[in-house]
Design an enzyme around this catalytic site. Structure first.
Site, mmCIF file in Angstrom:
data_model
loop_
_atom_site.group_PDB
_atom_site.id
_atom_site.type_symbol
_atom_site.label_atom_id
_atom_site.label_comp_id
_atom_site.label_asym_id
_atom_site.label_seq_id
_atom_site.Cartn_x
_atom_site.Cartn_y
_atom_site.Cartn_z
ATOM 1 C CB THR A 154 50.851 46.048 55.105
ATOM 2 O OG1 THR A 154 51.814 46.883 54.458
ATOM 3 C CG2 THR A 154 51.198 45.904 56.586
ATOM 4 C CG HIS A 155 48.940 47.470 51.275
ATOM 5 N ND1 HIS A 155 47.742 48.104 51.086
ATOM 6 C CD2 HIS A 155 49.549 48.086 52.315
ATOM 7 C CE1 HIS A 155 47.629 49.090 51.978
ATOM 8 N NE2 HIS A 155 48.708 49.096 52.747
ATOM 9 C CB SER A 276 48.216 16.721 39.050
ATOM 10 O OG SER A 276 47.834 16.643 37.693
ATOM 11 C CE LYS A 282 49.656 21.420 40.186
ATOM 12 N NZ LYS A 282 48.545 22.060 39.513
ATOM 13 C CD GLU A 289 43.719 24.281 46.018
ATOM 14 O OE1 GLU A 289 43.405 24.768 44.926
ATOM 15 O OE2 GLU A 289 44.292 23.184 46.124
#
Ligand code: ARG
Length: 456
Positions: A154-155, A276, A282, A289
């Site tokens: 949480t948070h 990438s 990468k 996304e």
């Protein structure tokens, strides 16, 4: 040209370009032809057209669809205002003057509202099906991970231990709500405005029940004025897309986080990641996304319609032509995002041991210790305070909870005995949960069985 009679000049070319919807309502070609076919058949049944005329119209309409599908006909955007007028013009080319009888007792207003509803119903079915496929993928992955421990947050702060399966099942729940929401939209969309004319029905004895049945609607709309000007089903549909995308976006965000070196909890499959051009190491979660990113435009689509509709007097206004692109766009992006998220979930690999050692003695078990005290009869508010002190001592000594000695615990409160130290163990942590709806692997496995039966 659909009107001609009282005009002496052609529409200005730029005005035509500005107002034509053909570039996007071409998507409604199949539905428009369905609507016209049902209408033509009904006109024969009520004796307004002869069977011969009606057959000619129906055959012509089906030829147009075949020609379009086989790329033998494509209407020109600069020539026609919309798909409805383009089809009518083509019908004149194919069958001559009988084509002029198709529009009897009908307006493009009821025509477009009916076709758009048919299209939306189909889109809803497609999305519901995709949601079930996605649920299956989540359950299949979850089945393997009922004991894979991870921190629940949480948070975005570690809160309590949960399992990866439990986390995935949270999304199965969301997808189920998304399906229910779509079912609601389907019910709202499932009424036929055909026969409502421009806004106030017809003086011809049109049999609306016939077209309603032929088109597979469960009922005909009751008030023509409302039926023509109603786009609530559009907003309901777009809102279902909004919430659905929001859910996908949240999972996407989690997949992005989990696949970082910092989390190192999952690896996404090669088929759903990109490299990438500069950094050879990468592996980017682009599909996640983009699913997160496209949620923005989907929300925008809802806002566009909500804003467009809010000031319109009854019934039809040309503004309403703007209802289509947002729906096509939200559907496309939601549908694609569902494929992407299903693909990612089906192909990711899980670092099962990732959290086992790390969570041993983690502060994550503080709540459990407080509950241990409750069982011993300590009021929860007091036990919360006591465990706060335990955490403080551990922090001060720079040790984890399981590294505290019984003596240290007893210095804080004499009630502690050595069974208190058991609650810091990762092993069996999930099984210690007792409540329905918790990550106890036995409960989660029962849930998985329930879902498997529900979705099959
Ligand atoms: N292209 C229009 C639309 O999509 C069709 C309805 C036109 N009706 C009219 N009265 N101009 O909304």
């Amino acid at each position: 040209m659909l009107w001609g009679g009282r005009f002496t000049e052609k529409l200005n070319a730029t005005a035509m370009e500005f107002s034509s919807s053909l570039s996007f309502d071409i998507n409604l070609i199949e539905e428009d032809i369905q609507v016209s076919t049902a209408h033509a058949e009904m006109l024969a049944t009520i004796g307004i057209l002869t069977n011969n005329e009606s057959n000619k119209l129906v055959k012509g309409l089906s030829t147009i669809l075949k020609m379009y599908n086989s790329k033998n006909w494509k209407p020109n955007e600069l020539e026609f205002e919309d798909i409805h007028s383009a089809i009518e013009a083509k019908l004149f080319d194919l069958i001559g003057d009988t084509a002029g009888k198709l529009h009897t007792g009908r307006s493009r207003n009821d025509q477009v509202a009916t076709g758009f509803r048919l299209w939306t119903k189909k889109a809803i079915s497609n999305l519901a099906e995709q949601l079930s496929i996605f649920q299956k993928a989540l359950i299949e992955l979850g089945e393997k991970h009922t004991e894979t421990i991870m921190p629940g947050y949480t948070h975005l702060q570690r809160a309590q231990p949960i399992s990866f399966a439990f986390h995935l099942l949270a999304y199965v729940e969301m997808m189920e709500r998304d399906k229910k929401r779509l079912q609601f939209v389907l019910d709202e969309t499932d009424s036929s405005p055909l026969g409502c004319g421009a806004l106030a029905g017809s003086t011809l004895p049109l049999d609306r029940n016939i077209t309603t049945d032929k088109l597979g609607f469960s009922k005909g709309s009751s008030n023509a004025l409302d039926a023509i000007s109603d786009r609530d089903f559009v907003m309901d549909f777009l809102n279902a897309c909004n919430i659905g995308m929001m859910h996908i976006s949240r999972l996407s965000e989690e997949l992005i986080l989990w696949s970082t070196s910092e989390f190192n909890f999952i690896k996404l499959g090669d088929a759903f990641t990109t490299g990438s051009s500069l950094m050879p190491q990468k592996k980017n979660p682009d599909m996640a996304e983009l699913s997160r990113g496209k949620t923005g435009r989907v929300y925008g689509n809802y806002t566009a319609i909500a804003t467009m509709m809010k000031g319109l007097p009854l019934s039809y206004n040309r503004d309403m032509q703007e209802d289509k692109e947002p729906v096509f766009d939200s559907f496309k992006n939601y549908s694609q995002a569902l494929s992407m998220i299903t693909g990612m979930i089906s192909t990711l690999s899980v670092n099962e041991k990732r959290f086992v050692e790390e969570l041993e003695g983690d502060f994550l078990f503080a709540t459990e210790l407080a509950e241990w005290l409750v069982i011993k009869g300590v009021p929860f508010r007091e036990s919360h305070h006591i465990v706060g002190e335990v955490v403080k001592i551990a922090e001060e000594n720079n040790v984890k909870l399981h590294q505290l000695t019984l003596e240290q615990l007893q210095n804080i409160h004499p009630i502690f005995d050595k069974t208190a130290l058991e609650v810091f163990k990762v092993d069996g942590a999930l099984y210690r949960k007792k409540t329905f709806g918790s990550p106890n692997p036995n409960i989660v496995r029962t849930e998985i069985e329930k879902w498997k039966e529900l979705i099959s």
